[in-house]
Design a protein around this motif. Structure first.
Motif, PDB file in Angstrom:
ATOM      1  N   PHE A   1      16.291  47.354  39.510  1.00  0.00           N
ATOM      2  CA  PHE A   1      17.578  47.132  38.837  1.00  0.00           C
ATOM      3  C   PHE A   1      18.737  46.975  39.816  1.00  0.00           C
ATOM      4  CE2 PHE A   1      15.635  49.783  35.224  1.00  0.00           C
ATOM      5  CZ  PHE A   1      14.921  48.685  34.805  1.00  0.00           C
ATOM      6  N   PHE A   2      18.504  47.301  41.088  1.00  0.00           N
ATOM      7  CA  PHE A   2      19.595  47.161  42.055  1.00  0.00           C
ATOM      8  C   PHE A   2      20.188  45.760  42.078  1.00  0.00           C
ATOM      9  CE2 PHE A   2      18.397  51.053  44.701  1.00  0.00           C
ATOM     10  CZ  PHE A   2      19.505  51.731  44.260  1.00  0.00           C
ATOM     11  N   PRO A   3      19.355  44.701  42.055  1.00  0.00           N
ATOM     12  CA  PRO A   3      19.967  43.364  42.074  1.00  0.00           C
ATOM     13  C   PRO A   3      20.912  43.144  40.894  1.00  0.00           C
ATOM     14  CG  PRO A   3      17.642  43.204  42.574  1.00  0.00           C
ATOM     15  CD  PRO A   3      17.897  44.617  42.164  1.00  0.00           C
ATOM     16  N   ILE A   4      20.542  43.688  39.723  1.00  0.00           N
ATOM     17  CA  ILE A   4      21.406  43.493  38.557  1.00  0.00           C
ATOM     18  C   ILE A   4      22.699  44.281  38.734  1.00  0.00           C
ATOM     19  CG2 ILE A   4      21.548  43.884  36.074  1.00  0.00           C
ATOM     20  CD1 ILE A   4      18.267  43.630  36.486  1.00  0.00           C
ATOM     21  N   MET A   5      22.571  45.504  39.239  1.00  0.00           N
ATOM     22  CA  MET A   5      23.779  46.302  39.489  1.00  0.00           C
ATOM     23  C   MET A   5      24.683  45.590  40.485  1.00  0.00           C
ATOM     24  SD  MET A   5      22.068  50.032  39.864  1.00  0.00           S
ATOM     25  CE  MET A   5      20.974  50.647  38.606  1.00  0.00           C
ATOM     26  N   PHE A   6      24.071  45.049  41.530  1.00  0.00           N
ATOM     27  CA  PHE A   6      24.846  44.334  42.545  1.00  0.00           C
ATOM     28  C   PHE A   6      25.538  43.121  41.918  1.00  0.00           C
ATOM     29  CE2 PHE A   6      24.777  40.770  45.581  1.00  0.00           C
ATOM     30  CZ  PHE A   6      25.673  41.245  46.512  1.00  0.00           C
ATOM     31  N   GLU A   7      24.766  42.318  41.171  1.00  0.00           N
ATOM     32  CA  GLU A   7      25.329  41.084  40.609  1.00  0.00           C
ATOM     33  C   GLU A   7      26.472  41.384  39.653  1.00  0.00           C
ATOM     34  OE1 GLU A   7      24.541  38.236  41.600  1.00  0.00           O
ATOM     35  OE2 GLU A   7      22.575  38.457  42.546  1.00  0.00           O
ATOM     36  N   LEU A   8      26.263  42.343  38.741  1.00  0.00           N
ATOM     37  CA  LEU A   8      27.307  42.608  37.754  1.00  0.00           C
ATOM     38  C   LEU A   8      28.534  43.239  38.402  1.00  0.00           C
ATOM     39  CD1 LEU A   8      25.746  43.648  34.349  1.00  0.00           C
ATOM     40  CD2 LEU A   8      26.452  41.436  35.207  1.00  0.00           C
ATOM     41  N   THR A   9      28.322  44.068  39.435  1.00  0.00           N
ATOM     42  CA  THR A   9      29.470  44.620  40.160  1.00  0.00           C
ATOM     43  C   THR A   9      30.300  43.484  40.751  1.00  0.00           C
ATOM     44  OG1 THR A   9      28.142  46.542  40.724  1.00  0.00           O
ATOM     45  CG2 THR A   9      30.157  46.222  41.976  1.00  0.00           C
ATOM     46  N   VAL A  10      29.611  42.563  41.428  1.00  0.00           N
ATOM     47  CA  VAL A  10      30.323  41.454  42.057  1.00  0.00           C
ATOM     48  C   VAL A  10      30.959  40.554  41.002  1.00  0.00           C
ATOM     49  CG1 VAL A  10      30.008  39.386  43.449  1.00  0.00           C
ATOM     50  CG2 VAL A  10      28.906  41.497  44.116  1.00  0.00           C
ATOM     51  N   LEU A  11      30.217  40.272  39.935  1.00  0.00           N
ATOM     52  CA  LEU A  11      30.733  39.364  38.894  1.00  0.00           C
ATOM     53  C   LEU A  11      31.992  39.924  38.248  1.00  0.00           C
ATOM     54  CD1 LEU A  11      29.913  36.737  37.271  1.00  0.00           C
ATOM     55  CD2 LEU A  11      29.092  38.312  35.539  1.00  0.00           C
ATOM     56  N   PHE A  12      31.917  41.208  37.840  1.00  0.00           N
ATOM     57  CA  PHE A  12      33.076  41.805  37.180  1.00  0.00           C
ATOM     58  C   PHE A  12      34.255  41.901  38.151  1.00  0.00           C
ATOM     59  CE2 PHE A  12      31.889  43.945  33.005  1.00  0.00           C
ATOM     60  CZ  PHE A  12      30.815  43.110  32.786  1.00  0.00           C
ATOM     61  N   ALA A  13      33.953  42.273  39.394  1.00  0.00           N
ATOM     62  CA  ALA A  13      35.028  42.382  40.384  1.00  0.00           C
ATOM     63  C   ALA A  13      35.674  41.018  40.610  1.00  0.00           C
ATOM     64  CB  ALA A  13      34.492  42.945  41.691  1.00  0.00           C
ATOM     65  N   ALA A  14      34.850  39.970  40.686  1.00  0.00           N
ATOM     66  CA  ALA A  14      35.392  38.637  40.950  1.00  0.00           C
ATOM     67  C   ALA A  14      36.236  38.153  39.769  1.00  0.00           C
ATOM     68  CB  ALA A  14      34.248  37.662  41.212  1.00  0.00           C
ATOM     69  N   PHE A  15      35.741  38.372  38.546  1.00  0.00           N
ATOM     70  CA  PHE A  15      36.513  37.953  37.376  1.00  0.00           C
ATOM     71  C   PHE A  15      37.832  38.727  37.305  1.00  0.00           C
ATOM     72  CE2 PHE A  15      32.755  36.092  34.967  1.00  0.00           C
ATOM     73  CZ  PHE A  15      33.256  34.813  35.084  1.00  0.00           C
ATOM     74  N   THR A  16      37.755  40.046  37.533  1.00  0.00           N
ATOM     75  CA  THR A  16      38.980  40.841  37.495  1.00  0.00           C
ATOM     76  C   THR A  16      39.953  40.355  38.549  1.00  0.00           C
ATOM     77  OG1 THR A  16      37.466  42.644  37.076  1.00  0.00           O
ATOM     78  CG2 THR A  16      39.785  43.189  37.248  1.00  0.00           C
ATOM     79  N   CYS A  17      39.427  40.042  39.713  1.00  0.00           N
ATOM     80  CA  CYS A  17      40.272  39.557  40.806  1.00  0.00           C
ATOM     81  C   CYS A  17      40.963  38.264  40.386  1.00  0.00           C
ATOM     82  CB  CYS A  17      39.403  39.331  42.035  1.00  0.00           C
ATOM     83  SG  CYS A  17      40.319  38.870  43.488  1.00  0.00           S
ATOM     84  N   PHE A  18      40.192  37.343  39.844  1.00  0.00           N
ATOM     85  CA  PHE A  18      40.735  36.028  39.492  1.00  0.00           C
ATOM     86  C   PHE A  18      41.793  36.161  38.405  1.00  0.00           C
ATOM     87  CE2 PHE A  18      40.403  32.082  36.934  1.00  0.00           C
ATOM     88  CZ  PHE A  18      40.864  31.197  37.889  1.00  0.00           C
ATOM     89  N   PHE A  19      41.480  36.891  37.337  1.00  0.00           N
ATOM     90  CA  PHE A  19      42.430  36.955  36.227  1.00  0.00           C
ATOM     91  C   PHE A  19      43.623  37.836  36.570  1.00  0.00           C
ATOM     92  CE2 PHE A  19      38.588  35.508  33.971  1.00  0.00           C
ATOM     93  CZ  PHE A  19      39.115  34.343  33.433  1.00  0.00           C
ATOM     94  N   SER A  20      43.418  38.905  37.353  1.00  0.00           N
ATOM     95  CA  SER A  20      44.564  39.713  37.767  1.00  0.00           C
ATOM     96  C   SER A  20      45.510  38.877  38.611  1.00  0.00           C
ATOM     97  CB  SER A  20      44.117  40.921  38.585  1.00  0.00           C
ATOM     98  OG  SER A  20      43.194  41.673  37.865  1.00  0.00           O
ATOM     99  N   MET A  21      44.923  38.057  39.466  1.00  0.00           N
ATOM    100  CA  MET A  21      45.746  37.195  40.315  1.00  0.00           C
ATOM    101  C   MET A  21      46.578  36.262  39.441  1.00  0.00           C
ATOM    102  SD  MET A  21      45.949  33.908  41.570  1.00  0.00           S
ATOM    103  CE  MET A  21      44.348  33.188  41.324  1.00  0.00           C
ATOM    104  N   LEU A  22      45.964  35.689  38.423  1.00  0.00           N
ATOM    105  CA  LEU A  22      46.715  34.795  37.526  1.00  0.00           C
ATOM    106  C   LEU A  22      47.857  35.552  36.864  1.00  0.00           C
ATOM    107  CD1 LEU A  22      44.059  32.578  35.696  1.00  0.00           C
ATOM    108  CD2 LEU A  22      45.469  32.041  37.658  1.00  0.00           C
ATOM    109  N   ILE A  23      47.559  36.761  36.374  1.00  0.00           N
ATOM    110  CA  ILE A  23      48.594  37.520  35.677  1.00  0.00           C
ATOM    111  C   ILE A  23      49.718  37.886  36.646  1.00  0.00           C
ATOM    112  CG2 ILE A  23      49.061  39.730  34.550  1.00  0.00           C
ATOM    113  CD1 ILE A  23      46.138  39.495  33.426  1.00  0.00           C
TER     114      ILE A  23
END
Lengths: 184, 400
Positions: A103-125
């Motif tokens: 499950f580590f790959p899934i934990m890694f992927e979702l951590t990165v995915l959520f962090a990247a989305f938060t980064c992108f949308f926070s930047m827009l806001i």
């Protein structure tokens, strides 16, 4: 603040001949105590953050939170079904916590995915994006900002802003083509 | 931006006063001599244990020096500006590589204790027989000579060209070094990979991992960057490089530490997970051996000490911008490199659990002190930073 003809004023803008001139001007504007202002250049200028007196961006806080949320989402989505709801023996592996390497790959992927989305949308806001138009585009000369020109704009909503003071400061720092930019 | 008013040091260079550190040099020499004599004793008293201990010491310092060489070539290849002020120390450390040709002699002499594939006669194990085209003594020695000669010659060339530029300031030297660096990148990859396969992976001739070279490289790059941080800080505390290396350079070195902390975990876990998932006996035995008895504790120490602990701290910008905390972390990462190489090599000897022998210490101390002794002789010969590199000014006023 409005002009005599009734137009709302966005700010006072000036053009500078070089990145170095813009850098020096930014230091003067910072020291004069202005808070609502920005510089525009065709390329990033190293050291401009310090020259403008910008602190560390708070973007990292939402990104950290986004990453942690993603991590726990992954834990729920993997262990939930595999351990509790629908335990299944795969490859002869255990299905409790000991199967965590799968499950580590899934934990890694979702951590990165959520962090990247938060980064992108926070930047827009944080940047007030997306938007159709910005007052600085009302100034014809500003179209060269992506090519070879350097600009500094002090906004009228800055509490210290007065037209005469801003004009004097920008002139003293070597600004050219000083202009008042209207809101619309 | 030439009109920025920063106070810049004159590009005359700073020179390490070797005489000021004669005491340290003498201590290093004496320690090296005593430790190496004790190594000889160890080789006679307990050759089997000593062979593994020596390979452990050799592996740690080979990884660190190879990592320093990597940092030289990668920064040349991408034309990096920030690294110019710290590059000379990397060149000095990598130039110690000829010594490894000497350090390799005990491995050759004690090879029968280390490498089972040298002892097993032909015809007993079909698996081994099919690998003999690669795993045979002449080829093993030729490969080691090629690998160590490659590092020695290239490190010597990089330092020589860099020093030549100090004298004449010719920018053509920079272009030459860039071409050499780009040619060196794939050769470096091959050298480190084959070195790792030959000396560490072949301790168990049955086991194999295609990620082995990258795994060793990940540890090497992180620990060599740690060593660079410690050496630069030591020089600064001795009064050198004060106006040359700024906190911005530390910030960048800290970022590299973070990057290679993550990279090490990524590679280490990828290697582990593929083997764990496929569950093929000839592959899993490596991890079974290291996850039973007290070796399990060492493996867990690696997982938490080499990844989670430094990762959490290095995420913070304040850690990377504070010299003291960065140095503590750098020392910790070098210690973790020792643990990493130890867990790679020693379980092959003590298969039923960790057994720290007194002979484990002398090779590390002996090789380390020898390297320090020769480093101290080398560091004073040239300026502490390249004085006439065309990117020097950009490097001096570097900002993140």
């Amino acid at each position: 603040m409005r002009t005599p003809s009734g137009n709302k004023v966005y700010g006072m803008a000036a053009e500078y001949p070089s990145a170095a001139a813009l850098y020096e001007a930014a230091k003067r504007v910072r020291d004069a105590g202005f808070k609502r202002w920005d510089v525009h250049s065709p390329f990033p200028i190293h050291g401009m953050d310090d020259a403008m007196g910008l602190g560390k961006s708070w973007l990292s806080a939402p990104v950290l939170i986004g990453g942690i949320v993603g991590f726990f989402t992954a834990i729920t989505l993997t262990f939930g079904p595999s351990w509790f709801i629908y335990p299944l023996v795969v490859h002869g592996k255990p299905y409790d916590w000991r199967t965590v390497p799968a499950f580590f790959p899934i934990m890694f992927e979702l951590t990165v995915l959520f962090a990247a989305f938060t980064c992108f949308f926070s930047m827009l806001i944080m940047n007030g994006l997306p938007r159709w138009h910005h007052p600085v585009f009302n100034w014809n000369r500003f179209s060269r900002v992506t090519n070879d020109a350097f600009f500094l704009v002090i906004e009228a909503r800055d509490p210290r802003f007065t037209e005469s003071e801003a004009r004097q400061l920008l002139e003293e720092t070597g600004g050219q083509h000083l202009t008042v930019i209207h809101e619309d | 931006m030439s009109d920025r008013s920063h106070v810049m040091p004159t590009p005359e260079g700073e020179y390490f006063e070797t005489s000021r550190f004669a005491g340290l040099s003498m201590i290093a020499g004496v320690v090296a001599a005593i430790a190496l004599v004790l190594c000889v004793v160890g080789a006679l008293v307990n050759p089997q244990q000593f062979a593994y201990s020596w390979l452990f010491g050799f592996g740690v310092f080979f990884a660190i020096c190879a990592g320093c060489f990597f940092w030289i070539i990668v920064h040349h290849a991408v034309d990096a500006e920030w690294s110019v002020v710290v590059r000379r120390q990397l060149e000095n450390i990598a130039s110690l590589f000829p010594l490894f040709l000497l350090f390799f002699i005990p491995i050759v002499l004690l090879r029968h204790h280390l490498y089972e594939w040298l002892v097993i006669p032909k015809g007993t194990d079909h698996l081994l027989d099919s690998k003999r085209a690669y795993l045979n003594l002449p080829f093993f020695i030729v490969r080691a000579l090629i690998i160590l000669t490659f590092f020695s010659v290239m490190a010597y060339l990089f330092r020589r060209i860099s020093v030549a530029q100090d004298r004449d300031g010719n920018p053509a030297h920079t272009l030459r070094m860039r071409k050499l660096a780009i040619a060196s990148l794939p050769l470096f990859g091959f050298s480190l990979t084959f070195g790792a396969v030959d000396w560490f992976m072949s301790l168990n001739y049955i086991w194999f991992s295609t990620m082995w070279g990258v795994y060793i490289f990940a540890g090497a790059a992180g620990s060599s960057m740690s060593l660079l941080i410690l050496i630069i800080t030591w020089l600064r505390n001795s009064g050198y490089l004060k106006d040359v290396v700024s906190i911005e350079h530390y910030h960048t070195m800290g970022k590299w530490l973070l990057a290679f902390t993550v990279f090490w975990a990524y590679i280490g876990f990828s290697q582990y997970m593929l083997i764990w998932y496929a569950n093929i006996p000839e592959e899993t035995e490596y991890f079974i051996l290291r996850n039973v008895e007290s070796w399990n504790l060492m493996s867990l120490l690696l997982v938490f000490g080499r990844f989670f602990f430094p990762f959490g701290l290095l995420l913070l910008r304040s850690t990377k911008k504070k010299v003291k905390t960065l140095c503590i972390l750098a020392g910790w990462i070098i210690f973790m490199e020792l643990v990493d190489i130890y867990v790679i090599i020693l379980p092959e000897l003590h298969r039923s659990g960790m057994h720290l022998s007194i002979w484990d210490f002398f090779p590390v101390i002996g090789i380390g002190a020898t390297l320090l002794f020769f480093y101290l002789r080398l560091v004073g010969k040239t300026s502490l930073f390249p004085t006439r590199d065309p990117r020097l000014m950009e490097s001096l006023r570097f900002q993140n």
